[in-house]
Design an enzyme around this catalytic site. Structure first.
Site, PDB file in Angstrom:
ATOM      1  N   HIS A  78       0.849  -1.201   0.000  1.00 51.40           N
ATOM      2  CA  HIS A  78       0.000   0.000   0.000  1.00 51.40           C
ATOM      3  C   HIS A  78       0.880   1.244   0.000  1.00 51.40           C
ATOM      4  CE1 HIS A  78      -4.188  -1.550   1.207  1.00 51.40           C
ATOM      5  NE2 HIS A  78      -3.541  -2.469   0.529  1.00 51.40           N
ATOM      6  N   TYR A 206      -9.336   5.642   6.849  1.00 57.48           N
ATOM      7  CA  TYR A 206      -9.554   6.008   8.260  1.00 57.48           C
ATOM      8  C   TYR A 206     -10.546   7.169   8.248  1.00 57.48           C
ATOM      9  CZ  TYR A 206      -5.308   3.431   9.704  1.00 57.48           C
ATOM     10  OH  TYR A 206      -4.362   2.463   9.965  1.00 57.48           O
ATOM     11  N   PRO A 297      -5.064   0.815  18.645  1.00 58.63           N
ATOM     12  CA  PRO A 297      -4.724   0.272  17.327  1.00 58.63           C
ATOM     13  C   PRO A 297      -4.669   1.285  16.171  1.00 58.63           C
ATOM     14  CG  PRO A 297      -6.945  -0.372  17.964  1.00 58.63           C
ATOM     15  CD  PRO A 297      -6.337   0.292  19.149  1.00 58.63           C
ATOM     16  N   LYS A 301       0.321   0.049  15.095  1.00 54.73           N
ATOM     17  CA  LYS A 301       1.691   0.002  15.625  1.00 54.73           C
ATOM     18  C   LYS A 301       1.998  -1.170  16.550  1.00 54.73           C
ATOM     19  CE  LYS A 301       3.247   3.363  13.380  1.00 54.73           C
ATOM     20  NZ  LYS A 301       3.782   2.853  12.133  1.00 54.73           N
ATOM     21  N   TYR A 392       3.755   6.561  10.079  1.00 51.85           N
ATOM     22  CA  TYR A 392       2.908   5.417   9.729  1.00 51.85           C
ATOM     23  C   TYR A 392       3.748   4.338   9.036  1.00 51.85           C
ATOM     24  CZ  TYR A 392      -1.356   2.903   8.425  1.00 51.85           C
ATOM     25  OH  TYR A 392      -2.342   1.950   8.310  1.00 51.85           O
TER      26      TYR A 392
HETATM   27  P1  FAD Z   1       0.997 -11.421  21.837  1.00 54.63           P
HETATM   28  O1  FAD Z   1       0.607 -11.522  20.432  1.00 54.63           O
HETATM   29  O2  FAD Z   1      -0.050 -11.061  22.838  1.00 54.63           O
HETATM   30  O3  FAD Z   1       1.651 -12.808  22.245  1.00 54.63           O
HETATM   31  C1  FAD Z   1       1.934 -13.147  23.586  1.00 54.63           C
HETATM   32  C2  FAD Z   1       1.825 -14.646  23.742  1.00 54.63           C
HETATM   33  O4  FAD Z   1       2.215 -15.008  25.060  1.00 54.63           O
HETATM   34  C3  FAD Z   1       0.403 -15.148  23.560  1.00 54.63           C
HETATM   35  O5  FAD Z   1       0.365 -16.173  22.603  1.00 54.63           O
HETATM   36  C4  FAD Z   1       0.013 -15.642  24.958  1.00 54.63           C
HETATM   37  O6  FAD Z   1      -0.862 -16.764  24.898  1.00 54.63           O
HETATM   38  C5  FAD Z   1       1.355 -16.016  25.534  1.00 54.63           C
HETATM   39  N1  FAD Z   1       1.395 -16.009  26.994  1.00 54.63           N
HETATM   40  C6  FAD Z   1       0.828 -15.137  27.852  1.00 54.63           C
HETATM   41  N2  FAD Z   1       1.088 -15.468  29.123  1.00 54.63           N
HETATM   42  C7  FAD Z   1       1.833 -16.583  29.078  1.00 54.63           C
HETATM   43  C8  FAD Z   1       2.398 -17.416  30.083  1.00 54.63           C
HETATM   44  N3  FAD Z   1       2.242 -17.154  31.377  1.00 54.63           N
HETATM   45  N4  FAD Z   1       3.095 -18.503  29.684  1.00 54.63           N
HETATM   46  C9  FAD Z   1       3.273 -18.780  28.366  1.00 54.63           C
HETATM   47  N5  FAD Z   1       2.754 -18.020  27.372  1.00 54.63           N
HETATM   48  C10 FAD Z   1       2.043 -16.936  27.735  1.00 54.63           C
HETATM   49  N6  FAD Z   1      -2.526  -4.198  16.758  1.00 54.63           N
HETATM   50  C11 FAD Z   1      -2.642  -3.512  15.656  1.00 54.63           C
HETATM   51  O7  FAD Z   1      -1.639  -2.893  15.250  1.00 54.63           O
HETATM   52  N7  FAD Z   1      -3.824  -3.513  14.942  1.00 54.63           N
HETATM   53  C12 FAD Z   1      -4.931  -4.235  15.370  1.00 54.63           C
HETATM   54  O8  FAD Z   1      -5.957  -4.236  14.718  1.00 54.63           O
HETATM   55  C13 FAD Z   1      -4.834  -4.957  16.544  1.00 54.63           C
HETATM   56  N8  FAD Z   1      -5.872  -5.680  17.013  1.00 54.63           N
HETATM   57  C14 FAD Z   1      -5.733  -6.361  18.181  1.00 54.63           C
HETATM   58  C15 FAD Z   1      -6.799  -7.098  18.717  1.00 54.63           C
HETATM   59  C16 FAD Z   1      -6.691  -7.770  19.947  1.00 54.63           C
HETATM   60  C17 FAD Z   1      -7.853  -8.571  20.521  1.00 54.63           C
HETATM   61  C18 FAD Z   1      -5.473  -7.688  20.672  1.00 54.63           C
HETATM   62  C19 FAD Z   1      -5.335  -8.374  22.032  1.00 54.63           C
HETATM   63  C20 FAD Z   1      -4.413  -6.978  20.133  1.00 54.63           C
HETATM   64  C21 FAD Z   1      -4.526  -6.306  18.900  1.00 54.63           C
HETATM   65  N9  FAD Z   1      -3.448  -5.589  18.344  1.00 54.63           N
HETATM   66  C22 FAD Z   1      -3.585  -4.913  17.214  1.00 54.63           C
HETATM   67  C23 FAD Z   1      -2.157  -5.559  18.951  1.00 54.63           C
HETATM   68  C24 FAD Z   1      -1.230  -6.594  18.328  1.00 54.63           C
HETATM   69  O9  FAD Z   1      -1.962  -7.732  17.976  1.00 54.63           O
HETATM   70  C25 FAD Z   1      -0.174  -6.884  19.361  1.00 54.63           C
HETATM   71  O10 FAD Z   1       0.569  -5.691  19.555  1.00 54.63           O
HETATM   72  C26 FAD Z   1       0.761  -8.036  19.016  1.00 54.63           C
HETATM   73  O11 FAD Z   1       0.068  -9.260  19.078  1.00 54.63           O
HETATM   74  C27 FAD Z   1       1.932  -8.064  20.007  1.00 54.63           C
HETATM   75  O12 FAD Z   1       2.667  -9.253  19.837  1.00 54.63           O
HETATM   76  P2  FAD Z   1       3.360  -9.934  21.087  1.00 54.63           P
HETATM   77  O13 FAD Z   1       4.079 -11.105  20.537  1.00 54.63           O
HETATM   78  O14 FAD Z   1       4.087  -8.923  21.864  1.00 54.63           O
HETATM   79  O15 FAD Z   1       2.161 -10.374  22.044  1.00 54.63           O
HETATM   80  C1  DHB Z   2      -5.650  -2.904  10.639  1.00 54.03           C
HETATM   81  C2  DHB Z   2      -5.576  -2.653  11.969  1.00 54.03           C
HETATM   82  C3  DHB Z   2      -5.180  -1.409  12.411  1.00 54.03           C
HETATM   83  O1  DHB Z   2      -5.090  -1.149  13.718  1.00 54.03           O
HETATM   84  C4  DHB Z   2      -4.876  -0.398  11.514  1.00 54.03           C
HETATM   85  O2  DHB Z   2      -4.540   0.826  11.967  1.00 54.03           O
HETATM   86  C5  DHB Z   2      -4.933  -0.674  10.180  1.00 54.03           C
HETATM   87  C6  DHB Z   2      -5.319  -1.935   9.730  1.00 54.03           C
HETATM   88  C7  DHB Z   2      -6.077  -4.238  10.172  1.00 54.03           C
HETATM   89  O3  DHB Z   2      -6.428  -5.075  11.006  1.00 54.03           O
HETATM   90  O4  DHB Z   2      -6.104  -4.473   8.961  1.00 54.03           O
END
Ligand code: FAD
Ligand code: DHB
Length: 402
Positions: A78, A206, A297, A301, A392
């Site tokens: 994009h 957006y 979100p 980021k 961005y």
């Molecule tokens: P996570 O993906 O949370 O991974 C952490 C892992 O650790 C998980 O699999 C969990 O099960 C595991 N864990 C936790 N505790 C323990 C333990 N005690 N022992 C072993 N394992 C454990 N970001 C965006 O930019 N856009 C979005 O649209 C967006 N939507 C989201 C929707 C939801 C519901 C959530 C919760 C987050 C969203 N985010 C979004 C944020 C983005 O998904 C996260 O920033 C990203 O997943 C971070 O990755 P991570 O590996 O740090 O953590």
């Molecule tokens: C998506 C999620 C976001 O938070 C964003 O800013 C843009 C796109 C997505 O899930 O596609």
């Protein structure tokens, strides 16, 4: 723990989200032994939808690890985004403004690919673990305790990485003085859907609307991802597919454009918060990704910040293996320096695009008109657009380096 199996590895990674899985690949490529320990099932991990936009730095890191085959095939490049308000839509062209692009590729696909590659190279990844605890963090050989299908395990290691998200045990294992954090909740949430319908737009939209924020994203040429601002206590049961499409049509509508509707295959509501831990390390424990910081979100980021952290941490761990601990000693400071810039950007996008319901009618009107003023400025000023585009598309992963 009595009766525990005593095992050892070099780096114990708690959590198999994007941060843990990517760090595993950085270590695998350098031949550093590691174990990834995950609480949930593989199926649960693969079923989580979540984020969708990869910064160029994230794509470049994945490419440098040879992990970009699927995203090159299925990711959508994009060149910018649309900002919409008062029924008008404006394109912000990142490519033209800062010479960079982003890639739309779902977190779900990324996690599936990273896991499949771990399977292929025979990485040590454990699922469905319970009772996670860590100790000896200020010694040179900390221990991770957990229970898996074979029983209790005592895993001694050189370094523990808490890549276990906001609710994980990593941050809880910091001493009280280092657990200080800054946090902000938002009086709204995002209702997100996946729909089997060709996206009605080339770049993401957006939109600020008087009824609330709306966004049109996508996952492929056949699948759309759409979001609506809703109240944080809203129940998904009160949002029929018909009601969701009606709200999306209203908030995203502009003259001469049609939003195509399709079968909704997933829908959920996600609360929004900003959170930053004051410190990402303690002795031999290092936090990465959501374990150390959360952004709302808007601006996409969260996932990218998790990857930026492990890019820094991975490099520091390799230096540590070679006898240089400078990178580990400065990891928290460098990662947080970048993170605070990302926090500021995510807050700015969130505040500019969401409807604020607090105060009386005059205050609400004032807030809304100010946001329209802000959007008018951004969509007319090249300097403002360049700033948006630069942030961005993603700040350098080395941002904040000493
Ligand atoms: P996570 O993906 O949370 O991974 C952490 C892992 O650790 C998980 O699999 C969990 O099960 C595991 N864990 C936790 N505790 C323990 C333990 N005690 N022992 C072993 N394992 C454990 N970001 C965006 O930019 N856009 C979005 O649209 C967006 N939507 C989201 C929707 C939801 C519901 C959530 C919760 C987050 C969203 N985010 C979004 C944020 C983005 O998904 C996260 O920033 C990203 O997943 C971070 O990755 P991570 O590996 O740090 O953590
Ligand atoms: C998506 C999620 C976001 O938070 C964003 O800013 C843009 C796109 C997505 O899930 O596609």
């Amino acid at each position: 723990m009595n009766g525990s199996a005593r095992e050892s590895t070099s780096v114990a990674i708690v959590g198999a989200g994007p941060a843990g899985l990517t760090l595993g690949h950085i270590l695998a490529q350098a031949g550093v032994p590691f174990r990834i320990i995950e609480r949930t099932t593989r199926e649960h991990l693969l079923g989580r939808v979540r984020a969708g936009v990869l910064e160029q730095g994230t794509v470049d890191l994945l490419a440098s690890l040879g992990l970009d085959a699927d995203l090159r095939r299925r990711g959508l490049t994009h060149h910018g985004i649309y900002l919409q308000y008062e029924g008008r839509r404006h394109h912000v062209d990142f490519d033209e403004l800062v010479g960079r692009t982003v890639t739309v590729y779902g977190q779900q696909a990324l996690v599936a690919h990273l896991l499949a590659e771990h399977d292929r190279i025979g990485s040590d990844v454990r699922f469905e673990t319970t009772g996670m605890q860590v100790d000896g963090l200020t010694t040179s050989s900390p221990t991770v305790h957990y229970v898996d299908a074979s029983g209790p395990v005592e895993l001694s290691c050189d370094v523990v990485v808490g890549a276990d998200g906001y609710h994980g045990i990593g941050r809880q294992s910091l001493p009280a003085a280092s657990r200080v954090a800054w946090e902000r909740a938002y009086p709204y949430a995002w209702l997100g859907i996946l729909a089997d319908v060709e996206p009605s737009t080339d770049d993401l939209i957006y939109a600020l609307h008087r009824d609330g924020f709306a966004m049109h994203s996508m996952r492929s040429r056949e699948v759309s991802r759409l979001y609506l601002q809703v109240a944080p206590d809203e129940s998904i049961d009160d949002w029929s597919d018909g009601r969701i499409w009606e709200a999306l049509q209203t908030r995203l509508g502009v003259d001469g454009w049609t939003l195509a509707e399709g079968a909704v295959t997933e829908k959920s509501i996600t609360p929004m918060r900003s959170f930053v831990a004051s410190c990402l390390s303690h002795g031999r424990l290092f936090l990465a990704g959501d374990a150390g910081h959360i952004v709302p979100p808007t601006g996409a980021k969260g996932l990218n910040s998790a990857v930026a952290d492990v890019a820094l941490l991975g490099r520091a761990l390799l230096d540590h293996r070679a006898g240089d601990d400078t990178g580990l000693a400065t990891y928290s400071e460098r990662a947080l320096a970048r993170q605070w810039k990302v926090q500021q950007f995510s807050q700015w996008m969130t505040q500019m695009l969401h409807v604020h319901d607090d105060g009386d009618a005059s205050e609400r009107g004032f807030a809304y008109r100010s946001q329209v003023g802000q959007l008018e400025y951004v969509t007319r000023s090249r300097a403002a657009q360049q700033s948006l585009a630069e942030q961005y598309a993603g700040l350098p992963f080395s941002e904040g380096a000493a």
